[in-house]
Write a protein that holds these residues in place. Structure first.
Motif, short mmCIF file in Angstrom:
data_model
loop_
_atom_site.label_atom_id
_atom_site.label_comp_id
_atom_site.label_asym_id
_atom_site.label_seq_id
_atom_site.Cartn_x
_atom_site.Cartn_y
_atom_site.Cartn_z
N SER A 16 0.83 -1.21 0.00
CA SER A 16 0.00 0.00 0.00
C SER A 16 0.86 1.26 0.00
N PHE A 17 1.99 1.20 0.69
CA PHE A 17 2.89 2.36 0.68
C PHE A 17 3.47 2.58 -0.71
N ARG A 18 3.84 1.45 -1.39
CA ARG A 18 4.41 1.59 -2.73
C ARG A 18 3.39 2.15 -3.71
N ILE B 73 -1.86 -6.96 -4.48
CA ILE B 73 -2.11 -5.99 -3.41
C ILE B 73 -3.58 -6.07 -3.01
N PRO B 74 -3.89 -6.38 -1.78
CA PRO B 74 -5.31 -6.45 -1.37
C PRO B 74 -5.91 -5.05 -1.28
N ASP B 75 -7.24 -5.03 -1.38
CA ASP B 75 -7.96 -3.76 -1.32
C ASP B 75 -8.24 -3.27 0.09
N THR B 76 -7.97 -4.08 1.08
CA THR B 76 -8.25 -3.68 2.47
C THR B 76 -7.15 -2.77 3.01
N ASP B 77 -7.52 -1.81 3.85
CA ASP B 77 -6.56 -0.91 4.48
C ASP B 77 -5.91 -1.55 5.69
N PHE B 78 -4.81 -0.97 6.08
CA PHE B 78 -4.08 -1.50 7.23
C PHE B 78 -4.83 -1.18 8.52
N ASP B 79 -4.98 -2.15 9.39
CA ASP B 79 -5.70 -2.00 10.65
C ASP B 79 -4.75 -1.44 11.70
N PHE B 80 -4.74 -0.11 11.85
CA PHE B 80 -3.84 0.52 12.82
C PHE B 80 -4.29 0.22 14.26
N GLU B 81 -5.60 0.29 14.51
CA GLU B 81 -6.09 0.06 15.88
C GLU B 81 -5.82 -1.36 16.34
N GLY B 82 -6.03 -2.31 15.43
CA GLY B 82 -5.78 -3.70 15.81
C GLY B 82 -4.32 -3.97 16.12
N ASN B 83 -3.41 -3.39 15.31
CA ASN B 83 -1.98 -3.59 15.58
C ASN B 83 -1.54 -2.83 16.82
N LEU B 84 -2.16 -1.66 17.10
CA LEU B 84 -1.80 -0.93 18.31
C LEU B 84 -2.23 -1.68 19.56
N ALA B 85 -3.36 -2.40 19.45
CA ALA B 85 -3.82 -3.18 20.60
C ALA B 85 -2.87 -4.32 20.94
N LEU B 86 -2.07 -4.76 19.96
CA LEU B 86 -1.11 -5.83 20.22
C LEU B 86 0.09 -5.35 21.03
N PHE B 87 0.27 -4.05 21.16
CA PHE B 87 1.41 -3.50 21.88
C PHE B 87 1.08 -3.42 23.36
N ASP B 88 1.77 -4.15 24.17
CA ASP B 88 1.56 -4.17 25.62
C ASP B 88 2.46 -3.11 26.24
N LYS B 89 1.88 -1.93 26.48
CA LYS B 89 2.68 -0.81 26.99
C LYS B 89 3.16 -1.06 28.41
N ALA B 90 2.30 -1.68 29.24
CA ALA B 90 2.69 -1.94 30.63
C ALA B 90 3.91 -2.85 30.70
N ALA B 91 3.94 -3.87 29.86
CA ALA B 91 5.07 -4.80 29.88
C ALA B 91 6.35 -4.12 29.40
N VAL B 92 6.22 -3.25 28.39
CA VAL B 92 7.41 -2.56 27.88
C VAL B 92 7.96 -1.59 28.91
N PHE B 93 7.08 -0.84 29.58
CA PHE B 93 7.56 0.08 30.61
C PHE B 93 8.18 -0.66 31.79
#
Length: 508
Positions: free
Chosen positions: A154-156, A199-219
């Motif tokens: 999609s970026f390309r 190239i699929p027609d669906t957009d990148f799921d930013f919210e879904g990928n952000l939910a995979l980031f465990d901020k508490a564990a990283v901190f």
């Protein structure tokens, strides 16, 4: 008969739940009553699966958009773009109960014409026949499989469109020069030469990928690393900085001393201000001595009367409504104040207060009984009061019978206790109790017996007397006594007023 429709481009309406599908007919099974479409479009969007199979029970309406010519039945791998304008004619097929379709040659309007099917190239993947109910499961699988590819492709695609749009139409494409043209071309092909069909027609799921980031564990991992490496010990604070309100001081100062006023005798009652400062009460003898020493140093009775009148009138104006009541738009609602004064210094304080109230457009009615000889301070205050619009009466019959806005009590004086037995005094007390208006007492004395008029507010001068419950809520006003005058009578004094001249006191 069913083989005659192979290669036709059709539009299948499956109702509101499944939507509208478009594609080329790839298979028709009369036994199982199914029809398959290759390279399907769902509601105008290309499906991620190469083929979709429908049951006759799921089809609500079937339209034939294009019928292949002779010899084209076996060549339905490519979808050709079909343009149906306002003059386009289609074929509507009704579905019977047994699942067979009946062709009805009926021209369809442009409003019901399906969306255009863009021309696409062959798909390299193998065709797989699935039903509409299985499409959602297949779509979720393909989404997970193509998620990583969609991020880069999609970026390309956006990069290519931006590059082509930003180039001037008359500007020629710059040619590469040098010995590394072949190598640079290979690098471009590696970066931008992927097949656009993948190239699929669906957009990148930013919210879904952000939910995979465990901020508490990283901190927590960062904190653990800093503790082990000693980063915290080199100046990084371990605790969060304290948060302050807008009215708090962020600079640390000396410890707060709340008891800043001390008196030379035992205190029978103590008060405290809104900020917590302790204000002790003083006896009547010490209070009288304090005023006498202040007068000896220049704080004359006239100055004290003026200061008391200003503070008392300011408090009375606030009790009457302040700016909400006293403004040019409320001329028809002028407040009425009744002043009950006796023939003594405390009565002179009330007259001074009435003069300032009358100057602020308050309707003042002053009651003062007739005496053969008056104090000089009362005579001077009455002379000034007569120059205002205030009304002076000597008979209780002239006082209003309807309730007034405020009653100011200046009848009592500890040095003239015999006045409490006078008929005019008892009549004034009876009128105040029947009027049912709130009462403000100025400099009330301390009596062993209850006063005839119970006040809602009481205003003390300089330092409060040990007032009881009959005094109501106690306020303290600053009459301008210097600090050295307090020290001369043995009082260690620090002003509790701050930026105000009248402050409320609370029982400690």
């Amino acid at each position: 008969m069913a083989m005659d429709w192979l290669g036709s481009i059709v539009s299948i309406n499956c109702g509101d739940s499944l939507g509208v599908y478009q594609g080329r007919v790839s298979a028709v099974d009369q036994v199982s009553q199914t029809i398959s479409l290759t390279r399907p479009f769902h509601n105008g969007v290309k499906c991620l699966v190469p083929e979709v199979t429908f049951r006759a029970g799921d089809i609500t309406e079937l339209k034939i958009l294009e019928i292949p010519g002779p010899g084209d039945n076996q060549q339905f791998g490519d979808l050709h773009q079909t343009e149906l304008g306002s003059s386009g004619v289609g074929y509507q097929v009704g579905v019977s109960q047994n699942g067979t379709g009946k062709v009805v040659k009926k021209p369809t309007s442009s409003s019901s014409a399906p969306q255009n099917i863009p021309k696409r190239t062959d798909v390299k993947s193998q065709d797989v026949a699935v039903s509409p109910q299985q499409q959602q499961c297949s779509k979720s699988y393909v989404d997970r499989h193509m998620e990583s590819l969609s991020q880069s492709k999609s970026f390309r695609r956006r990069h290519n469109s931006w590059s082509s749009s930003s180039r001037h139409p008359n500007q020629a494409t710059p040619k590469k020069s040098g010995l590394k043209n072949g190598q640079m071309k290979n690098k471009d092909d590696e970066c931008f030469g992927d097949d656009i069909e993948e190239i699929p027609d669906t957009d990148f799921d930013f919210e879904g990928n952000l939910a995979l980031f465990d901020k508490a564990a990283v901190f927590e991992e960062i904190d653990t690393y800093e503790r082990r490496s000693g980063t915290r010990s080199r100046g990084v604070p371990n605790e969060r900085p304290a948060r302050y309100r807008h009215d708090e001081n962020i600079l640390e100062s000396e410890p707060i001393v709340y008891r800043r006023i001390t008196v030379p005798h035992s205190v029978s009652k103590e008060f405290c201000t809104d900020s917590g400062l302790v204000v002790p009460s003083v006896s009547y003898e010490l209070h009288k001595k304090l005023l006498s020493v202040a007068e000896k140093h220049g704080l004359t009775l006239e100055r004290r009367l003026e200061m008391t009148g200003v503070c008392a009138s300011q408090m009375a104006l606030t009790l009457l409504g302040g700016p909400n009541r006293l403004n040019p738009k409320n001329v028809h609602q002028r407040p009425t104040v009744a002043l009950l004064c006796g023939p003594h210094v405390k009565g002179a304080q009330g007259i001074s207060c009435g003069r300032h109230l009358a100057n602020h457009d308050v309707q003042v009615i002053l009651f003062l009984p007739n005496f053969v000889k008056m104090l000089e301070s009362i005579t001077n205050e009455l002379s000034l009061f007569s120059k205002t619009q205030g009304q002076q009466v000597s008979s209780l019959r002239d006082l209003p019978t309807s309730p007034v806005d405020l009653v100011i009590n200046c009848l009592d004086c500890p040095e003239n206790a015999f006045l409490r037995d006078q008929p005019w005094y008892k009549a004034a007390v009876a009128w105040a109790n029947q009027n049912r208006a709130p009462v403000l007492s100025i400099d009330p004395p301390v009596h062993e017996v209850e006063q005839g008029i119970d006040a809602k507010w009481s205003l003390a001068l300089g330092l409060p007397l040990p007032l009881g419950e009959h005094a109501g809520r106690v306020y303290l006003c600053d009459i301008g006594i210097p600090q050295q005058v307090f020290q001369e009578v043995g009082i260690n004094y620090h002003s509790p007023f701050g930026c105000k001249f009248v402050i409320p006191l609370h029982s400690a």
